[in-house]
Design a protein around this motif. Structure first.
Motif, PDB file in Angstrom:
ATOM      1  N   ALA A  92      -8.032   1.863   5.699  1.00 39.62           N
ATOM      2  CA  ALA A  92      -7.468   1.106   5.922  1.00 39.62           C
ATOM      3  C   ALA A  92      -6.025   1.967   5.377  1.00 39.62           C
ATOM      4  CB  ALA A  92      -6.500  -0.260   5.815  1.00 39.62           C
TER       5      ALA A  92
ATOM      6  N   ALA B 224       2.659   6.017  -3.233  1.00 39.17           N
ATOM      7  CA  ALA B 224       3.168   6.798  -3.711  1.00 39.17           C
ATOM      8  C   ALA B 224       3.873   6.682  -5.192  1.00 39.17           C
ATOM      9  CB  ALA B 224       4.699   6.291  -3.013  1.00 39.17           C
TER      10      ALA B 224
ATOM     11  N   GLU C 122      -5.652   5.585   6.963  1.00 40.51           N
ATOM     12  CA  GLU C 122      -4.838   5.864   7.502  1.00 40.51           C
ATOM     13  C   GLU C 122      -4.061   5.501   7.372  1.00 40.51           C
ATOM     14  OE1 GLU C 122      -7.001   3.419  11.581  1.00 40.51           O
ATOM     15  OE2 GLU C 122      -5.911   2.089  10.334  1.00 40.51           O
ATOM     16  N   VAL C 123      -3.404   4.640   6.562  1.00 43.66           N
ATOM     17  CA  VAL C 123      -2.123   5.260   5.612  1.00 43.66           C
ATOM     18  C   VAL C 123      -1.897   6.299   4.793  1.00 43.66           C
ATOM     19  CG1 VAL C 123      -0.092   4.117   4.571  1.00 43.66           C
ATOM     20  CG2 VAL C 123      -1.178   2.797   5.304  1.00 43.66           C
TER      21      VAL C 123
ATOM     22  N   PHE D 236      -0.931   9.235   8.045  1.00 41.15           N
ATOM     23  CA  PHE D 236       0.191   8.639   9.009  1.00 41.15           C
ATOM     24  C   PHE D 236       1.171   9.029   9.257  1.00 41.15           C
ATOM     25  CE2 PHE D 236       3.281   6.213  11.852  1.00 41.15           C
ATOM     26  CZ  PHE D 236       2.816   6.160  12.724  1.00 41.15           C
ATOM     27  N   TYR D 237       1.915   8.763   7.931  1.00 39.70           N
ATOM     28  CA  TYR D 237       3.247   9.178   7.187  1.00 39.70           C
ATOM     29  C   TYR D 237       2.839  10.792   6.514  1.00 39.70           C
ATOM     30  CZ  TYR D 237       2.928   3.948   8.081  1.00 39.70           C
ATOM     31  OH  TYR D 237       3.254   3.062   7.979  1.00 39.70           O
ATOM     32  N   ASN D 238       4.440  11.270   7.015  1.00 38.38           N
ATOM     33  CA  ASN D 238       4.456  12.522   6.614  1.00 38.38           C
ATOM     34  C   ASN D 238       4.359  13.238   5.200  1.00 38.38           C
ATOM     35  OD1 ASN D 238       4.729  13.306   9.121  1.00 38.38           O
ATOM     36  ND2 ASN D 238       6.757  12.971   8.731  1.00 38.38           N
ATOM     37  N   MET D 239       5.446  12.317   4.452  1.00 39.03           N
ATOM     38  CA  MET D 239       5.164  12.559   2.882  1.00 39.03           C
ATOM     39  C   MET D 239       4.300  12.701   2.099  1.00 39.03           C
ATOM     40  SD  MET D 239       8.923  11.136   2.370  1.00 39.03           S
ATOM     41  CE  MET D 239       9.668  10.846   1.197  1.00 39.03           C
ATOM     42  N   TYR D 240       2.600  11.983   2.503  1.00 40.44           N
ATOM     43  CA  TYR D 240       1.880  12.067   1.553  1.00 40.44           C
ATOM     44  C   TYR D 240       1.285  13.651   1.028  1.00 40.44           C
ATOM     45  CZ  TYR D 240       2.934   6.549   1.427  1.00 40.44           C
ATOM     46  OH  TYR D 240       3.212   5.648   1.579  1.00 40.44           O
TER      47      TYR D 240
ATOM     48  N   GLU E 295      10.849  17.388   8.570  1.00 35.80           N
ATOM     49  CA  GLU E 295      11.589  16.699   9.750  1.00 35.80           C
ATOM     50  C   GLU E 295      13.198  16.148   9.203  1.00 35.80           C
ATOM     51  OE1 GLU E 295      11.328  17.644  12.940  1.00 35.80           O
ATOM     52  OE2 GLU E 295      10.032  18.216  13.117  1.00 35.80           O
TER      53      GLU E 295
ATOM     54  N   VAL F 218       1.009  -1.190  -0.230  1.00 42.84           N
ATOM     55  CA  VAL F 218      -0.251   0.163   0.051  1.00 42.84           C
ATOM     56  C   VAL F 218       0.728   1.154  -0.437  1.00 42.84           C
ATOM     57  CG1 VAL F 218      -0.440   0.139   2.583  1.00 42.84           C
ATOM     58  CG2 VAL F 218      -1.547   1.284   1.218  1.00 42.84           C
ATOM     59  N   MET F 219       1.733   0.846   0.573  1.00 43.98           N
ATOM     60  CA  MET F 219       3.032   2.459   0.465  1.00 43.98           C
ATOM     61  C   MET F 219       3.256   2.705  -0.824  1.00 43.98           C
ATOM     62  SD  MET F 219       4.559   1.921   4.402  1.00 43.98           S
ATOM     63  CE  MET F 219       5.659   3.861   4.492  1.00 43.98           C
ATOM     64  N   ALA F 220       3.947   1.589  -1.188  1.00 46.30           N
ATOM     65  CA  ALA F 220       4.751   2.297  -2.729  1.00 46.30           C
ATOM     66  C   ALA F 220       3.587   2.606  -3.407  1.00 46.30           C
ATOM     67  CB  ALA F 220       4.628   0.692  -2.861  1.00 46.30           C
TER      68      ALA F 220
END
Lengths: 451, 163
Positions: free
Chosen positions: B58, B31, B61-62, B65-69, B122, B26-28
């Motif tokens: 879900a 991106a 949520e990802v 949660f992650y700064n770069m999206y 960061e 999912v993260m890939a």
């Protein structure tokens, strides 16, 4: 016409300042790199994949058993390079090798501890040393599937590692029946996307499973319940990168490079107020003063004030203390801090410690995953207190309150981020309390009487 | 709608994981969508959820949660300047302020022409290269003193035919 890609490429790091300099001492991981010799062919020319061949008995010898590999790593004294410094051979021996189902190997390349940029240079300029180290680890623990979780911000490094994986697969070092043996190992790269917490190993596993990176309770430890609920061993990039040298030269030789209980070389990322920031690979046990000298010394015209020796989460040490230390796990621990990831943040005598702590406190507040109340709320309290002191609005009671909040975070959270936020606060108060006091407005006695 | 070309990129990521663990990709996938579209829309999350066989919430949520999206559209180039302590000690804040002046915006904002979004970020893991800056998630820029920042902004504008 210059394209946007060409414009951006002009500003890409070359590694010259941080990695390809002659100021390492007996380097093993960074030895003989120049930025163009990262490929498989070059790595083999430097002796690469010989350790794997040796283990599999492909060079005429009998090969090494799993127990022999683990014993060699134990003998080397190699300790985890990611921050905790746990003995690697011991960790490997925790893996239940006889477990009948899938087991996993994970490399933690989520290098986000402020001050640290060593794994980036390993993966960019010597990726195969990590791949070989992981293959050897997988062999030793009977693991057939692995992932390298790479910090999301270093996408070019992720692409370089993927290219190296393709080379290793094509050469038969990765995949089914490696070099004609009965040993198979599949390895893939996975990237993060901006979350400091994913450097914590169980948060990393959650992230690798496609979820929010929120840490898990331990126990159960990853060795019994890891990725996809199966036994998993996780090591840092630099830890894996140390393994091929150990196999080729023996555990005793590696231990002899450092000092007792602190075997081998370590890469230190030196940042902040030095003339030549960069990565320096030196034997563990090298005096701090020597490392500072390699990094060109403190900025011209300035004196050393303080050093955060192991990444932003480690307690700050004043100049007089750090100058007496050697750079190894035991010496730094004895001085009251941690070697951590080897990120050495140098501050000169022009620096205000309140301002430094304010930036770190903001970071921990920003990166708290929100799962545990003491950390979620406490990191905000820490930042707001330091911020108002720095703005001149501090109250005399704030000093005790800071200490109180910090001690109420420590030991009360699932993972170490809470401690990592609290420890710098307590160390700053311990060594530089006068700077905080000086910024807090003294109560006006006249106002007090008239009230 | 997710194009066939994008699905082919997704498939390459999914192939890394066990057949019953497609969610790991999912993260890939997020991106990839962000690279192609500039941000992650609700429709993209729905498409990825369907592709990977996971609940849409879900996926969301990802994303969150992650700064770069990027949860909202950003400028053509997203400039993320690190101001964490190691960079702060070597001009990270000055780099951020220089860009604020140069672009005429504050951090968190996008230029009126939609070309640049400026952010404070960061630790990028490039501490010895400070001041460090990440452009549009995938291009790390090192040793960004004011001259280089000017060259970068002017160079990108020229490349986009604005000068």
């Amino acid at each position: 016409m210059t394209t946007a890609a060409q414009v951006l490429a002009q500003f890409q790091a070359t590694g010259v300042q941080t990695c390809f300099h002659d100021r390492h001492i007996n380097p093993q991981i960074y030895a003989d790199l120049n930025g163009t010799n990262w490929s498989l062919k070059d790595y083999e020319a430097r002796g690469g994949y010989q350790a794997l061949r040796q283990i599999l008995g492909k060079d005429g010898g009998e090969g090494l058993t799993q127990d022999q590999v683990i014993a060699t790593v134990k003998e080397s004294g190699l300790r985890g390079r990611g921050g905790a410094g746990f003995p690697t051979g011991l960790k490997w021996s925790f893996m239940p090798r006889q477990f009948p189902g899938q087991k996993h190997l994970v490399c933690n390349s989520d290098e986000g501890e402020p001050g640290t940029c060593k794994d980036r240079d390993i993966l960019m300029y010597n990726p195969h040393i990590v791949i070989e180290g992981m293959i050897i680890a997988a062999y030793a623990m009977g693991i057939s599937l692995g992932y390298n979780y790479i910090h999301g911000e270093i996408f070019q490094v992720y692409e370089r590692f993927e290219a190296a994986l393709d080379e290793a697969r094509a050469a038969g070092y990765l995949g089914d029946s490696i070099m004609g043996s009965t040993f198979s190992f599949q390895l893939h790269a996975h990237h993060g996307f901006g979350a400091y917490i994913c450097g914590e190993e169980t948060a990393l596993l959650e992230s690798l499973e496609g979820k929010k990176g929120q840490p898990r309770f331990k126990p159960p430890f990853p060795a019994s319940f890891g990725l996809y609920g199966k036994p998993t061993t996780i090591n840092n990039t630099e830890t894996f990168a140390a393994v091929p040298w150990i196999i080729r030269n023996g555990g005793a030789a590696y231990l002899a490079c450092g000092k007792p209980n602190n075997g081998g070389t370590k890469i230190f990322s030196v940042s902040g107020d030095v003339e030549r920031p960069g990565n320096y690979e030196i034997p563990l046990g090298t005096p701090f003063s020597k490392l500072l000298e390699l990094a060109g010394g403190v900025r011209t015209g300035r004196q050393l004030k303080a050093v955060i020796p192991g990444g932003s989460s480690s307690p700050v040490l004043p100049a007089s203390v750090i100058m007496e230390c050697t750079m190894d796990y035991d010496s730094i621990a004895k001085a009251g801090s941690m070697l951590g990831s080897g990120a050495v943040i140098v501050m000169d005598d022009s620096r205000c410690m309140v301002e430094s702590l304010k930036r770190l406190s903001y970071f921990y507040m920003h990166e708290s995953c929100g799962q545990c109340t003491p950390c979620r709320e406490g990191t905000g309290w820490l930042w707001r207190l330091v911020d108002r002191i720095q703005r001149g609005d501090g109250r005399p009671a704030d000093m005790d309150l800071l200490d109180n909040v910090a001690s109420n975070i420590m030991g009360r959270t699932i993972c170490a981020l809470g401690d990592a936020a609290a420890m710098p606060v307590r160390a700053m108060l311990k060594h530089y309390r006068h700077e905080f006091d000086a910024m807090i407005r003294k109560p006006n006695p006249q106002a007090a009487t008239s009230a | 709608m997710i194009s066939e070309a994008t699905k082919a990129r997704f498939a390459r990521e999914v192939a890394k994981y066990p057949a019953d663990q497609k969610q790991s990709a999912v993260m890939a996938c997020l991106a990839i969508v962000q690279q192609e579209q500039g941000h992650v829309s609700e429709a993209s999350e729905a498409g990825i959820a369907e592709y990977l066989g996971m609940p849409q919430i879900a996926v969301h949520e990802v994303t969150t949660f992650y700064n770069m999206y990027n949860q909202h559209p950003v400028g053509k180039y997203k400039l993320a300047v690190c101001t964490n302590l190691p960079c702060q000690l070597r001009g990270g804040n000055e780099a951020l302020h220089h860009l604020e002046k140069k672009l005429g915006i504050h951090m968190g904002e996008t230029t009126a022409d939609g070309m640049f979004t400026l952010q404070q970020c960061e630790c990028l893991g490039a501490c010895a290269d400070a001041p460090a800056m990440l452009v549009s998630d995938r291009h790390m820029c090192s040793f960004m003193d004011n001259d280089k920042l000017d060259q970068l902004v002017d160079g990108l504008r020229a490349a986009e035919g604005q000068q």
